[in-house]
Write a protein that holds these residues in place. Structure first.
Motif, PDB file in Angstrom:
ATOM      1  N   UNK A  29     -12.556   0.536  -1.179  1.00 10.93           N
ATOM      2  CA  UNK A  29     -12.682   1.087  -0.064  1.00 10.93           C
ATOM      3  C   UNK A  29     -12.595   2.663   0.080  1.00 10.93           C
ATOM      4  N   UNK A  30     -12.221   3.295  -1.037  1.00  7.96           N
ATOM      5  CA  UNK A  30     -12.813   5.228  -0.630  1.00  7.96           C
ATOM      6  C   UNK A  30     -14.479   4.956  -0.298  1.00  7.96           C
ATOM      7  N   UNK A  31     -15.378   5.018  -1.520  1.00  4.64           N
ATOM      8  CA  UNK A  31     -16.388   4.635  -1.665  1.00  4.64           C
ATOM      9  C   UNK A  31     -16.804   4.563  -0.137  1.00  4.64           C
ATOM     10  N   UNK A  32     -16.392   2.655   0.442  1.00  6.36           N
ATOM     11  CA  UNK A  32     -17.197   2.857   1.776  1.00  6.36           C
ATOM     12  C   UNK A  32     -16.735   3.964   3.631  1.00  6.36           C
ATOM     13  N   UNK A  63      -1.792  -4.682   0.219  1.00  2.00           N
ATOM     14  CA  UNK A  63      -2.794  -4.945   1.446  1.00  2.00           C
ATOM     15  C   UNK A  63      -2.621  -3.000   1.643  1.00  2.00           C
ATOM     16  N   UNK A  64      -0.976  -2.432   2.196  1.00  2.00           N
ATOM     17  CA  UNK A  64      -0.910  -1.325   2.217  1.00  2.00           C
ATOM     18  C   UNK A  64      -1.559  -0.552   0.939  1.00  2.00           C
ATOM     19  N   UNK A  65      -1.088  -0.834  -0.376  1.00  2.00           N
ATOM     20  CA  UNK A  65      -1.546  -0.445  -1.294  1.00  2.00           C
ATOM     21  C   UNK A  65      -2.709  -0.349  -1.360  1.00  2.00           C
ATOM     22  N   UNK A  66      -3.954  -0.717  -0.981  1.00  2.00           N
ATOM     23  CA  UNK A  66      -5.198  -0.030  -1.015  1.00  2.00           C
ATOM     24  C   UNK A  66      -5.076   0.060  -0.114  1.00  2.00           C
ATOM     25  N   UNK A  67      -5.179   0.080   1.463  1.00  2.00           N
ATOM     26  CA  UNK A  67      -5.020   1.130   2.244  1.00  2.00           C
ATOM     27  C   UNK A  67      -4.590   2.962   1.943  1.00  2.00           C
ATOM     28  N   UNK A  68      -3.642   2.900   1.058  1.00  2.00           N
ATOM     29  CA  UNK A  68      -2.893   4.040   0.734  1.00  2.00           C
ATOM     30  C   UNK A  68      -3.745   4.668   0.271  1.00  2.00           C
ATOM     31  N   UNK A  69      -4.608   4.135  -1.656  1.00  2.00           N
ATOM     32  CA  UNK A  69      -5.020   4.537  -2.312  1.00  2.00           C
ATOM     33  C   UNK A  69      -6.981   4.856  -1.371  1.00  2.00           C
ATOM     34  N   UNK A  70      -7.307   3.672  -1.184  1.00  2.00           N
ATOM     35  CA  UNK A  70      -8.246   3.892  -0.808  1.00  2.00           C
ATOM     36  C   UNK A  70      -8.561   5.361   0.220  1.00  2.00           C
ATOM     37  N   UNK A  96      -6.552   7.626   0.025  1.00  2.00           N
ATOM     38  CA  UNK A  96      -6.112   8.490  -0.879  1.00  2.00           C
ATOM     39  C   UNK A  96      -7.546   9.539  -1.387  1.00  2.00           C
ATOM     40  N   UNK A  97      -8.648   8.466  -2.312  1.00  2.00           N
ATOM     41  CA  UNK A  97      -9.707   8.981  -2.859  1.00  2.00           C
ATOM     42  C   UNK A  97     -10.555   8.975  -2.421  1.00  2.00           C
ATOM     43  N   UNK A  98     -10.908   9.128  -0.531  1.00  2.00           N
ATOM     44  CA  UNK A  98     -11.596   9.356   0.430  1.00  2.00           C
ATOM     45  C   UNK A  98     -11.460  11.213   0.241  1.00  2.00           C
ATOM     46  N   UNK A  99      -9.312  11.416   0.528  1.00  2.00           N
ATOM     47  CA  UNK A  99      -9.436  12.507   0.489  1.00  2.00           C
ATOM     48  C   UNK A  99      -9.209  13.713  -0.651  1.00  2.00           C
ATOM     49  N   UNK A 100      -9.459  12.594  -2.048  1.00  2.00           N
ATOM     50  CA  UNK A 100      -8.978  13.645  -3.188  1.00  2.00           C
ATOM     51  C   UNK A 100     -10.268  14.334  -3.018  1.00  2.00           C
ATOM     52  N   UNK A 101     -12.024  13.911  -3.078  1.00  2.00           N
ATOM     53  CA  UNK A 101     -13.116  14.049  -3.634  1.00  2.00           C
ATOM     54  C   UNK A 101     -13.195  15.608  -2.857  1.00  2.00           C
ATOM     55  N   UNK A 102     -12.631  15.319  -1.338  1.00  2.00           N
ATOM     56  CA  UNK A 102     -12.846  16.583  -0.058  1.00  2.00           C
ATOM     57  C   UNK A 102     -11.543  17.648  -1.369  1.00  2.00           C
ATOM     58  N   UNK A 103     -10.660  17.298  -1.979  1.00  2.00           N
ATOM     59  CA  UNK A 103      -9.486  18.311  -2.155  1.00  2.00           C
ATOM     60  C   UNK A 103     -10.204  18.881  -4.062  1.00  2.00           C
ATOM     61  N   UNK A 104     -11.604  17.921  -4.414  1.00  2.00           N
ATOM     62  CA  UNK A 104     -12.109  18.469  -5.808  1.00  2.00           C
ATOM     63  C   UNK A 104     -11.278  18.118  -7.092  1.00  2.00           C
ATOM     64  N   UNK A 105     -10.571  16.775  -6.322  1.00  2.00           N
ATOM     65  CA  UNK A 105      -9.361  16.048  -7.313  1.00  2.00           C
ATOM     66  C   UNK A 105     -10.210  15.413  -8.505  1.00  2.00           C
ATOM     67  N   UNK A 106     -10.490  15.525  -9.297  1.00  2.00           N
ATOM     68  CA  UNK A 106     -10.871  14.163 -10.335  1.00  2.00           C
ATOM     69  C   UNK A 106     -10.461  12.667 -10.291  1.00  2.00           C
TER      70      UNK A 106
END
Length: 494
Positions: A211-214, A412-419, A421-431
């Motif tokens: 999801x984060x990649x999408x 499904x909510x876990x999928x959405x939450x971490x999707x 999170x993964x999208x926002x994490x790249x903007x915050x420079x998290x690895x």
């Protein structure tokens, strides 16, 4: 001995490899994404057949990235970054087919050499690791996390990401069998029912890598696709194996570099290809030709990034520590079947071990045959519009997350939450790689730490237990010190 080999087993390898090539050939869709999306399908297949599918996706996804890298100058996967430097100039002067076939042969060589290292080295490392006590097991995980952090683009952010993953993994009830008190921790009031066992691993993985990649691609604006003329495979010069004369050292060196990088937890394919390419350029008699359409550059990059595939499985199967993001997803396949990877895995599950080796071998051969003889057709995959693909992939992610634990909507909510999170994490420079490996290994690290204190009752035991503990501490300190020195040099040059 090889009872697992069946028409279904072979079909899953070939089919997985083909789908992996398709994912790798479309910029923005990686091997990790392919494995994440197809992971839920393995539940009903059984362990050997499920791993056959996932390993085919892994090998095909890594190899498929060379198609857009050469034809468009856009890496299909992060591991194909340096393939663009010499592959695209060759395509621009009418040698597209020749460049692609050079990369395909180099990919096969890298994959087979890394597979040989996996077959020879993993059992020996596992036999050695069986002797580890809780102390050494904890220090191995600690070392893996420090290596990931040290090799991240920002060491402090890498350390923070790893410990954030551990922190999230500790949400839930503290199991009495692991030395806990059975009480809830880090759980908001009213969520005890859903978070009793913490976040389920598989929806977290699918969210972070699917999801984060999408979401990331959607933010950039999803293009309708490239025209057929953009990916026309030209052959001004016919391909010949004579191009590999004098390149044997380059192939072996680059493959071994890729394999070594794969063994280091969380480093990734881009580092493998960059290090291989840099070494090839350094030892070349004509370094000035690199970046202008030099075949040796393609050979180094592709044998290096495919060398990663076998190398990343070494720590996974011998120590239970994933070598990269994709092998972290393979832990999900083992989890679905109730099997724990680690030092005892190869000895206790020889049939599964043999199945993985055979699957990797067949996947590499299938990748070579399909790409070498049908490269013109795979090149057209780049033209498929993403706005048609992404809704299908998103639907597969949601269905997979929902069905993985027999229809729990919270997954499904876990999928959405971490999707998100993964999208926002790249903007915050998290690895993301340190985060996910911290999430996977965090509970084990806690258990080993607590059991060590229960057994010996003193923190000094983590240093004085054995010579292995001392060596691991030296490696931990060395990895951090090395990262600090490299960071300072980079800042000085800047």
């Amino acid at each position: 001995m090889f009872e697992f080999i069946s028409p279904l087993f072979l079909s899953l390898i070939v089919g997985g490899t083909m789908v992996g090539i398709i994912f790798g050939s479309i910029p923005g869709m990686t091997a990790t994404m392919a494995v994440a999306v197809c992971l839920p399908l393995t539940y009903s297949l059984g362990l050997e057949n499920g791993l056959a599918l996932l390993l085919g996706l892994y090998v095909g996804g890594i190899s498929g990235g060379l198609v857009p890298a050469i034809l468009l100058g856009i890496p299909g996967t992060p591991s194909s970054i340096t393939t663009t430097l010499d592959g695209h100039p060759m395509a621009q002067r009418g040698e597209g087919e020749r460049a692609l076939k050079i990369g395909i042969v180099a990919s096969l060589a890298g994959g087979l050499i890394s597979l040989l290292v996996l077959y020879l080295f993993a059992p020996a490392l596992a036999d050695f690791a069986i002797k580890f006590s809780y102390v050494e097991k904890f220090l191995i995980i600690f070392f893996a996390l420090t290596v990931m952090a040290a090799l991240s683009s920002d060491m402090l952010m890498g350390i923070f990401s790893g410990f954030l993953g551990i922190f999230i993994a500790l949400i839930g009830s503290y199991d009495i069998s692991d030395g806990g008190n059975g009480k809830y921790r880090l759980i908001p009031p009213g969520t005890e029912y859903w978070l009793d066992g913490g976040f389920s691993l598989l929806p977290v993985l699918i969210g972070l890598f699917g999801l984060a990649a999408i979401l990331d691609q959607a933010e950039l604006g999803v293009p309708k696709g490239h025209s057929a003329n953009d990916v026309k495979v030209t052959k001004a010069n016919k391909f010949s194996l004579s191009v590999f004369r004098g390149q044997k050292t380059n192939v072996v060196r680059s493959s071994l570099i890729g394999t070594f990088v794969g063994i280091l937890p969380g480093v990734g394919g881009s580092a493998a290809s960059i290090l291989s390419y840099t070494n090839a350029k350094t030892f070349s008699k004509n370094p000035e030709n690199f970046g202008k359409g030099e075949p040796a550059g393609i050979i180094a990059s592709e044998s290096g990034n495919n060398g990663l595939t076998g190398g990343a499985l070494v720590p996974l199967l011998s120590l239970g520590i994933p070598g990269d993001s994709t092998t972290a997803l393979l832990i999900g396949a083992f989890t679905l079947q109730g099997i724990q990877v680690g030092p005892l895995f190869i000895g206790n599950s020889p049939e599964t071990w043999n199945a993985m080796i055979i699957a990797m071998l067949i996947a590499n051969i299938a990748m070579f045959i399909m790409m070498y003889f049908a490269i013109r057709y795979f090149a057209k995959i780049v033209t498929v519009p993403k706005h048609l693909l992404f809704p299908i992939i998103l639907m597969m992610c949601v269905i997979g997350a929902y069905t993985i634990n027999y229809g729990i909507m919270f997954d499904v909510w876990t999928l959405l939450i971490f999707g998100i999170f993964g999208w926002v994490a790249t903007k915050l420079r998290l690895e993301i790689a340190p985060f996910i490996i911290g999430f996977i290994l965090g509970p084990s690290a806690e258990v080993y730490f607590v059991k060590s204190l229960e057994s010996f009752g003193d923190l000094t035991i983590f240093v004085t237990k054995s010579w292995i503990a001392v060596v691991l501490w030296l490696l931990i300190i060395g990895s951090i010190a090395g990262s600090v020195m490299i960071s300072r040099k980079s800042k000085t040059r800047a």
